[in-house]
Design an enzyme around this catalytic site. Structure first.
Site, PDB file in Angstrom:
ATOM      1  CB  SER A 150      -0.969  -0.057   1.181  1.00 18.65           C
ATOM      2  OG  SER A 150      -2.006   0.874   1.014  1.00 18.65           O
ATOM      3  CG  ASP A 228      -7.271  -3.366  -2.219  1.00 18.65           C
ATOM      4  OD1 ASP A 228      -7.868  -2.438  -1.638  1.00 18.65           O
ATOM      5  OD2 ASP A 228      -6.035  -3.522  -2.169  1.00 18.65           O
ATOM      6  CG  HIS A 262      -5.548  -2.788   1.128  1.00 17.17           C
ATOM      7  ND1 HIS A 262      -5.023  -2.484  -0.109  1.00 17.17           N
ATOM      8  CD2 HIS A 262      -4.901  -1.959   1.997  1.00 17.17           C
ATOM      9  CE1 HIS A 262      -4.107  -1.519   0.008  1.00 17.17           C
ATOM     10  NE2 HIS A 262      -4.013  -1.195   1.280  1.00 17.17           N
TER      11      HIS A 262
END
Lengths: 283, 283
Positions: A150, A228, A262
């Protein structure tokens, strides 16, 4: 550059350790994780892989949830994972949002007040921390790779793209690929770098940097879960990076993972594959 | 017995889920984890392995830190892990200590006020939860095993020893082997079962139970880190259990792990070996 050992736990025949030290770049005490595989006991010089974490994480999340130690032990690689921002500075405004300030350093060197003195995670990750690691652990010179998740995937990509040849390989799980064009990136860059006009945002954005990449062959391994939520909210924009790679002739692999989100459950499912990829380039 | 899905994360091709339900035995809403491996999608009936956690844990620790999903996916087994006590009852005294009350149910059925109405983790784990699991997931009849850590290792051992034939195999990481003889056990049993004299402590203590075991052949797999502080503080007492097993002719394996402590880093290092052991007995 003295290190203090915060914790040490035997793990898969090696040791998962956490150290703290006073960082010159960041002007505060910082913690980072080091996994030393069993091979480290034989006084061998080993390759090192850096892991950069995402928003809100400290060094602890990756250590506890990714399950990387098993694979690092198998391959005989050291893994180093820093925290995500300076800590305990109490700069006004540093704790008002989860996506800016503490836990959200974005791996840039800030140019704006009140951040520019301490928010220098880029220099910390690419210079200070590797020097600390080289001084204190048996790492093989020149054998390092970088990866992240991320915000940390963004960090890994810009560290590799801004320093041709420094990392043998780079990979990223669900990275923020084009921070100049997404809400998280725009907020962070506005704060740390100033307004878009004149703020030199492009030099901290993988999709922009890849267009000017000029160095030894480098392949980008991008991993993305298709369930995600942040992908769906256009915070990650992998398609922009892949398009820019194609235009620039920089090879990129995009692994799309059906059904994954995620979380660290996603990371744990594929961290072994990523470590194998890095080891292939490091050995 | 309606289940509410609290979370679902794709993990190693399967799904790590958390459910909540209203427990009749415990008189409160309870959460538990279920890992469904990829094979569960094929409508196969799969074996199930129960994991019982230690003091202070909820269902989350094992799910996030043990790294068991990878192995469960490889072997095609379901893993179910309950919480460690009733929750949110606000019984006076249930939150004053970390080793008694909330997070510390000790897998017994309490006989004393104010605990006896709700602190029935033994019946919850051996009867109510398996019925819920059988009703809601594709589990193969009679194919279940049990394992746990510390207080949960004690729990796994007594569940297996008190129910000959119910579990195909049992294993325990750093279990409290002889609660009648250690401070943690003495405190918990005093509270839940009343004073030693007349409290029937022996029927909740693996070292006592093994002496009277009368059922199908059962082997106890005990795993113990040698740098475990609670071992050094005589809370675990594996030597007492092994001695009792020898006297009773019940086979026991004691795996001593040099350098390992009481943490999930230790569990993660050997959970794969334990799952392989259970699968061998289940298939």
């Amino acid at each position: 550059m003295a290190l203090t050992e915060v914790s040490s736990n035997k793990s898969f025949g090696g040791f998962q350790k956490v150290f703290s030290h006073d960082s010159k770049e960041l002007g505060c005490n910082m913690k980072f994780g080091v996994y030393l595989p069993p091979q480290a006991e034989e006084n061998k010089k080993l390759p090192v892989i850096y892991w950069l974490s995402g928003l809100e994480c400290s060094e602890a999340n990756f250590i506890q949830k990714a399950g990387a130690q098993r694979y690092a032990a198998e391959h005989g690689v050291i893994i180093v994972n820093p925290d995500t921002s300076p800590r305990s500075l109490n700069i006004p405004g540093d704790s008002e949002a989860w996506d800016f300030g503490v836990g959200a350093g974005f791996y840039v060197n800030a140019t704006q007040e009140p951040w520019k003195k301490n928010y220098r995670m880029y220099s910390y990750v690419t210079e200070e921390l590797p020097a600390v690691v080289a001084k204190n652990f048996g790492v093989a010179e020149g054998k390092q790779s970088i990866m992240g998740h991320s915000m940390g995937g963004h960090g890994a990509l810009i560290c590799a793209l801004k320093n041709p040849g420094m990392y043998k390989s780079v990979s990223a799980f669900a990275p923020i690929c084009n921070p100049c064009q997404c809400p998280w990136g725009e907020k962070a860059f506005n704060g740390y770098l100033g307004p878009r006009e004149g703020g030199d945002w492009a030099s901290w954005d993988a999709t922009e940097l890849v267009q000017k990449y000029n160095g030894p062959p480098l392949e980008l391994l991008i991993d993305q879960g298709l369930e995600d939520n942040f992908l769906k909210q256009n915070q990650l924009l992998p398609e922009n990076l892949i398009k820019a790679c194609k235009a620039a002739g920089v090879p990129a692999i995009l692994k799309k993972r059906d059904g994954y989100n995620h979380s660290y459950f996603y990371i744990a499912s594929f961290i072994g594959e990523h470590l194998e990829y890095h080891v292939k380039h490091l050995k």
